[in-house]
Every structure is written in structure tokens, then in C-alpha cells.
Design a protein around this motif. Structure first.
Motif, PDB file in Angstrom:
ATOM      1  N   VAL A  29       0.842  -1.199   0.000  1.00 29.42           N
ATOM      2  CA  VAL A  29       0.000   0.000   0.000  1.00 29.42           C
ATOM      3  C   VAL A  29       0.873   1.245   0.000  1.00 29.42           C
ATOM      4  N   LEU A  32       2.497   1.584  -3.528  1.00 31.17           N
ATOM      5  CA  LEU A  32       1.578   1.799  -4.642  1.00 31.17           C
ATOM      6  C   LEU A  32       0.848   3.141  -4.559  1.00 31.17           C
ATOM      7  N   TRP A  33       0.827   3.757  -3.391  1.00 27.57           N
ATOM      8  CA  TRP A  33       0.202   5.065  -3.215  1.00 27.57           C
ATOM      9  C   TRP A  33       1.251   6.146  -3.495  1.00 27.57           C
ATOM     10  N   SER A  36       1.473   9.953  -2.357  1.00 25.23           N
ATOM     11  CA  SER A  36       1.857  10.333  -1.001  1.00 25.23           C
ATOM     12  C   SER A  36       3.335  10.679  -0.883  1.00 25.23           C
TER      13      SER A  36
END
Length: 88
Positions: A29, A32-33, A36
């Protein structure tokens, strides 16, 4: 003449297994984000945030994978002890 079908128990979801799953899911997470961490500030010893954030997650991922593995081993030992066998 009638035989009762043998059912195998389905997967067991325990709090320990949820923690294991979260330990293994968190790095995916985080990486893949991209929104951010797709920035240059703050800079750490001359290295833009984009790079040192990813390198930090390499270390964090290692620790989380180790924690998940140790929890899995403990969970498997506890299940084997409850069953009274040496299953793994």
C-alpha cells in the motif's frame, strides 16, 4: 449405506493472522500510493524525499516481514499443540 461427507474446515481467521496480513500488506500500500511520496521536500542529507522514503520502506518491509514470519511460526506451533500433534 449412506456415508456422511467429510468436510475439511475452511480457513481460520484469527487476530494473529489479521496482524500477519496487515504486516505483509502495508509495504504494498505504501509503495503503490505514489501520490503520497511523489515530491522532493523534505530533503534528508541532500537526498530528495522520493528516494529516501522508498529506501526507508525497504528497511520497514524487512522488519514487517520478519514480524509476520515469527507470528506465523508461533501461530503454527500453537495450533499443533492444540491438536496434540507435530503438524506444521
Amino acid at each position: 449405506m449412506s456415508q456422511t461427507p467429510q468436510t475439511t474446515p475452511g480457513p481460520v481467521v484469527t487476530p494473529v493472522r489479521v496482524v500477519i496480513g496487515l504486516c505483509l500488506l502495508a509495504p504494498f500500500v505504501a509503495m503503490l500510493w505514489v501520490g503520497s511520496y511523489a515530491k522532493t521536500d523534505p530533503v534528508l542529507i541532500g537526498i530528495p524525499f522520493f528516494y529516501w522514503y522508498q529506501m526507508l520502506w525497504v528497511l520497514i518491509s524487512t522488519v514487517l516481514t520478519m514480524v509476520a514470519y515469527k507470528l506465523w511460526q508461533r501461530d503454527q506451533r500453537a495450533r499443533a499443540d492444540r491438536k496434540g500433534g507435530a503438524e506444521q
